[in-house]
Design a protein around this motif. Sequence first.
Motif: not given
Length: 627
Positions: A144-167
């Motif tokens: 659930i946490v991962l799905q919520e993060v991906l949902h927020s990153l898909r809608k991310k606006k502005g200069k500051r972005g985010g990254i997700v690393l699957k290790i």
Amino acid sequence: MPKKAFPRIDHEDLILLLRPFIGEDIHGAVQDMKPFQAPGPDGFQAIFYQKSWQTVGKALIDMAVSFFSTGILPEKVVESTVVLIPKVDHPERVSQLRPISLNNVCLKAITKAITNRLKPIMRKIVAPRQSSFIPGRQTTDNIIVLQEVLHSLRKKKGKRGGIVLKIDLEKAYDRLRWDFLRDTLKEVGLPSLWINCIMFCVESNKMRLLWNGELSDPITPTRGVRQGDPLSPYLFVLCMERLSHRIDQAIQEKNWKPLSLSRGGPLISHLFFADDLILFAEADGAQVRIIKRCQDEFCHSSGQRVNYEKSAIFVSANIDRRRARRLSQRAGIPLTVDLGRYLGVMAIHGRVTRTRYQDLMLRIQRKLAPWKTKHLSLAARITVVKSISASIPIYPMQTEMLPMNVCRSLDRINRSFIWGDTEEKKKLHLVPWERLLLPKQSGGLGIRSTREVNLAMLAKGGWRIIKEKETLWTQLVLSKYGKGQTHLDLLRPVQGSSFTWSSFAKAGNLLRKGCAWNIHRGNRTKFWYDIWLSQVPLQELVTDQIPEADQDLLVEEFVDEDGNWKTEEFEHILPVDIVRKITTRAVDPLSTEEDTLLLQPTPNGRFSTKSAYQLLQDPINDENHQF
């Protein structure tokens, strides 16, 4: 800044941990084992010890008690056989095989007894971002946490972005260094005798590889923990917690900048599920360097190695492709637009359609292939359908509302298998499908509707949102969607929400129908809008309009200091029989107990998916339930 360490084990837990091992500890460990699991080198399965305990139990207990005082076991007891289990359908490389250790039941009884002592303290010493093998935490928490993060990153606006690393860690269990493990156990605060006993079980391993039915010469490993031993996952989780400490330290030093999905919400920096690692940070070259530094330091000290080819990096929507490629090159990890499967569930990167569940349906079709019906009786086919339906689709059902056409397709696969349909010939269905879905006591076969099982599983998540507000994932979803809402009002559709939240919201009606408040002080229950007296809220029984100022009042506000009802506040807009029923309910304004939410079909009011499914089949009414 001082090195971050494990929380100190409190005195009471330490006393329970160090109490002497007795016969009941070993007997309980043996009884908890699956009876017919593959045997170790001695050839005995757990069923032998379980059925012959009166004969062999004393010898096993004596050996175990001696071990916990001396830290030594006979060499034959710690030997193991290693078998290679394919990870893929047609393995071509050794890396595509998973080594599983087949240990003697004598050894597993001892390590399981140690595990049973460790379990109660694991939740206290392992941070919430690690959810594997920790009592009270579930696989779906991380999903659930991962799905919520991906949902927020898909809608991310502005200069500051985010990254997700699957290790991806390469052969994580097999590469763990023993000196690192010993140092970790010291940091946890375990006594030296415990550490020596655990390390003996790890270091004394002599194993033989079983290949083509023949055993190899003995192999003496110099690192790694046995996959298949009850204790190994817990030891590995404790070692991975060291990486979590390193990340937290980098955050405290303000070097690592975690993601925040909402104002006031929890900061998300990493998720661990044993060796499945997901890392989160702001999309910046400096952040990639910090991540690599933490990762490399941990790998150097623990013996782990990152498989960069199988790892992946995902960036938010406001990061252009050129910048994303630079971040990928600095990390040395391939860039992706789809993180694929995580803990058995596909990550959501867009609109959810039927094609998302093609793999799920194919897996079930393979298990319920038409040719198998020729060799099974009707009763056997029904048993197989129940078994498959209760296992394969469960993980996605706990966090996603499957499309209706997918549910119908899964029901059709089940129905065809039960009646023996094949591609060449469709058999006569003797009983309507709706009749088969009825409970056995009602003349059915107790087969469950896919759609209703899905709703019941989602209701479980909704119940946890209401009840477990201290966990990481509930804090995350409540900060995004639950502002200003309380209790069951939380589970409402929110515009622009993730598919996961929308799925939980669809189960909200089921919980609102089946939940009722048990009144103590009346301090959490809304007088008019919560269910606490009858099948429906009081606002549906009023004979006149509720005053606007009274609409959100709690039950306690209609009771005076002595616990007497202020009937003049509500008797003029409620029927006489309802007023009489209210006045018979006792409310204690001085009680130390808060109101509790109960699920009505269960005797104790606790949630279970079985009771939620029953609620869908047999709605509650006032004749068969007393609040």
